[in-house]
Motif scaffolding. Structure first.
Motif, mmCIF file in Angstrom:
data_model
loop_
_atom_site.group_PDB
_atom_site.id
_atom_site.type_symbol
_atom_site.label_atom_id
_atom_site.label_comp_id
_atom_site.label_asym_id
_atom_site.label_seq_id
_atom_site.Cartn_x
_atom_site.Cartn_y
_atom_site.Cartn_z
ATOM 1 N N GLY A 172 2.274 2.690 -2.518
ATOM 2 C CA GLY A 172 2.092 3.503 -3.725
ATOM 3 C C GLY A 172 2.890 3.040 -4.933
ATOM 4 O O GLY A 172 2.937 3.722 -5.953
ATOM 5 N N LYS A 173 3.484 1.841 -4.857
ATOM 6 C CA LYS A 173 4.331 1.359 -5.950
ATOM 7 C C LYS A 173 3.540 1.121 -7.244
ATOM 8 O O LYS A 173 3.955 1.563 -8.314
ATOM 9 C CB LYS A 173 5.028 0.054 -5.531
ATOM 10 N N SER A 174 2.431 0.432 -7.130
ATOM 11 C CA SER A 174 1.657 0.145 -8.339
ATOM 12 C C SER A 174 1.032 1.420 -8.893
ATOM 13 O O SER A 174 0.860 1.560 -10.107
ATOM 14 C CB SER A 174 0.561 -0.888 -8.056
ATOM 15 N N THR A 175 0.716 2.343 -8.004
ATOM 16 C CA THR A 175 0.199 3.638 -8.456
ATOM 17 C C THR A 175 1.265 4.326 -9.314
ATOM 18 O O THR A 175 0.957 4.855 -10.385
ATOM 19 C CB THR A 175 -0.173 4.513 -7.246
ATOM 20 N N HIS A 224 8.609 -7.037 -3.799
ATOM 21 C CA HIS A 224 8.882 -7.268 -2.383
ATOM 22 C C HIS A 224 10.033 -8.259 -2.243
ATOM 23 O O HIS A 224 10.520 -8.514 -1.168
ATOM 24 C CB HIS A 224 7.680 -7.911 -1.685
ATOM 25 N N GLN A 267 0.673 -5.478 -11.915
ATOM 26 C CA GLN A 267 0.394 -6.415 -10.821
ATOM 27 C C GLN A 267 -0.942 -7.123 -11.051
ATOM 28 O O GLN A 267 -1.073 -8.307 -10.797
ATOM 29 C CB GLN A 267 0.349 -5.648 -9.501
ATOM 30 N N GLY A 314 0.790 -1.236 0.000
ATOM 31 C CA GLY A 314 0.000 0.000 0.000
ATOM 32 C C GLY A 314 0.816 1.276 0.000
ATOM 33 O O GLY A 314 0.282 2.371 0.181
HETATM 34 P P1 ATP Z 1 1.330 -3.653 -2.829
HETATM 35 O O1 ATP Z 1 2.720 -3.873 -2.362
HETATM 36 O O2 ATP Z 1 0.328 -4.288 -1.952
HETATM 37 O O3 ATP Z 1 1.131 -3.995 -4.278
HETATM 38 P P2 ATP Z 1 1.458 -0.840 -3.595
HETATM 39 O O4 ATP Z 1 2.662 -0.201 -3.036
HETATM 40 O O5 ATP Z 1 1.503 -1.265 -4.995
HETATM 41 O O6 ATP Z 1 1.046 -2.063 -2.662
HETATM 42 P P3 ATP Z 1 -0.758 0.812 -4.421
HETATM 43 O O7 ATP Z 1 -1.531 -0.229 -5.109
HETATM 44 O O8 ATP Z 1 -0.042 1.797 -5.256
HETATM 45 O O9 ATP Z 1 0.253 0.173 -3.370
HETATM 46 O O10 ATP Z 1 -1.751 1.591 -3.462
HETATM 47 C C1 ATP Z 1 -1.417 2.816 -2.835
HETATM 48 C C2 ATP Z 1 -2.651 3.360 -2.130
HETATM 49 O O11 ATP Z 1 -3.645 3.671 -3.083
HETATM 50 C C3 ATP Z 1 -3.274 2.375 -1.159
HETATM 51 O O12 ATP Z 1 -3.631 3.066 0.015
HETATM 52 C C4 ATP Z 1 -4.493 1.862 -1.859
HETATM 53 O O13 ATP Z 1 -5.541 1.641 -0.955
HETATM 54 C C5 ATP Z 1 -4.854 2.974 -2.802
HETATM 55 N N1 ATP Z 1 -5.394 2.420 -4.067
HETATM 56 C C6 ATP Z 1 -4.744 1.610 -4.916
HETATM 57 N N2 ATP Z 1 -5.508 1.324 -5.992
HETATM 58 C C7 ATP Z 1 -6.674 1.960 -5.799
HETATM 59 C C8 ATP Z 1 -7.888 2.053 -6.559
HETATM 60 N N3 ATP Z 1 -8.015 1.427 -7.740
HETATM 61 N N4 ATP Z 1 -8.869 2.811 -6.045
HETATM 62 C C9 ATP Z 1 -8.743 3.453 -4.864
HETATM 63 N N5 ATP Z 1 -7.641 3.405 -4.108
HETATM 64 C C10 ATP Z 1 -6.613 2.674 -4.561
#
Ligand code: ATP
Ligand code: MG
Length: 257
Positions: free
Chosen positions: A64-67, A219, A107, A62
């Motif tokens: 923000g990596k995938s974002t 990870h 992902q 969570g």
């Molecule tokens: P992970 O290691 O679990 O893949 P991440 O680092 O990729 O996590 P993200 O998917 O970028 O994390 O999410 C970052 C934040 O944005 C999180 O708080 C998540 O709840 C929120 N988020 C991610 N995707 C969405 C979405 N489609 N709609 C609303 N909020 C989202």
């Protein structure tokens, strides 16, 4: 048909043609939130990834990596700041050029209900059989395809449900490699694979990567073998950015202390 979706080319918008990019990726003070009134998923992110650089993005669940991956590939546009490719804001670049130059395994990678071949060739319908085979071989998808009676004509089912999770990832990787993109962005691309399959990829990928920019989100520390630089994200912000060796030395020192 997916490639020609009308909203990609709004009539009043003039895109810049950038058929060949070198793979220089820059983020400048980028912020993005999923909901208007919600929290920032990423904010204040500034990154300069030179053409040919190999970078990992690490961070907790969570963070923000995938974002970031979705912003870099142009799937989402930032609310603030800009994402640039070779110095041009990607919102100005023709989406077809962007897609050809960025290969991605996201992902939540998806397949559609066609054959293996169609799924690999999605990015480039004009791809020859040899190109599809080559991409599949490099990704390591050829092994399970070869043992199926229908080979590359084997249907993958609705959203790819006839394949295992790891097999879906191999097909997605083959798709990402097909056009030999300048930027390869891989988000948890081995998360459903067994250790052996993953290890083979860690050995094979560097052999086929030439001057491509590689961004690996993970990870798994063994994937760090693919990169020279590590960016750590926490709560949507970059908290460290440096060479892999520095990071590992700091970690080792911290463990001793
Ligand atoms: P992970 O290691 O679990 O893949 P991440 O680092 O990729 O996590 P993200 O998917 O970028 O994390 O999410 C970052 C934040 O944005 C999180 O708080 C998540 O709840 C929120 N988020 C991610 N995707 C969405 C979405 N489609 N709609 C609303 N909020 C989202
Ligand atoms: Mg993620």
């Amino acid at each position: 048909r997916i490639m020609g979706l009308p909203r990609e080319h709004p009539e009043n918008k003039q895109f810049l043609r950038r058929p060949t990019l070198s793979g220089h990726v820059q983020l400048q003070d980028v912020a993005f939130r999923y909901e208007k009134s919600g929290p920032d998923a990423v904010s204040g992110v500034t990154l300069d990834i030179r053409a040919g650089e190999r970078v990992a993005i690490l961070g907790r669940v969570g963070s923000g990596k995938s974002t970031l991956a979705r912003l870099i590939t142009g799937l989402y546009a930032p609310d603030q700041g800009s994402v640039m490719m070779d110095g041009t804001d990607i919102r100005q670049i023709d989406p077809a050029d962007l897609r050809r130059n960025i290969g991605m395994v996201l992902q939540d990678a998806w397949l559609f209900s066609g054959t293996i071949r169609e799924n690999i060739a999605l990015g480039d319908p004009s791809a020859t059989d040899e190109q599809v085979l080559e991409a599949a071989r490099v990704a390591g998808a050829d092994e399970f395809v070869a043992t199926h009676p229908m080979g590359y004509g084997m249907p993958v089912g609705e959203r790819g449900e006839l394949l295992s999770g790891g097999q879906r990832q191999l097909v997605c990787l083959a798709r990402a490699l097909l056009s030999k993109p300048r930027v390869l962005l891989l988000d948890e691309f081995t998360s459903s694979m067994d250790v052996q399959t993953e290890q083979k990829l860690i050995e094979r990928l560097p052999l086929i990567l030439q001057k491509q920019t590689l961004i690996v989100i993970t990870h798994r520390t063994n994937l760090l073998a693919l990169v020279d630089r590590v960016v750590v994200i926490d709560q949507g912000r970059v908290i460290s950015d440096g060479s892999k060796d520095d990071l590992l030395n700091t970690k080792a020192a911290a463990a001793k202390a």
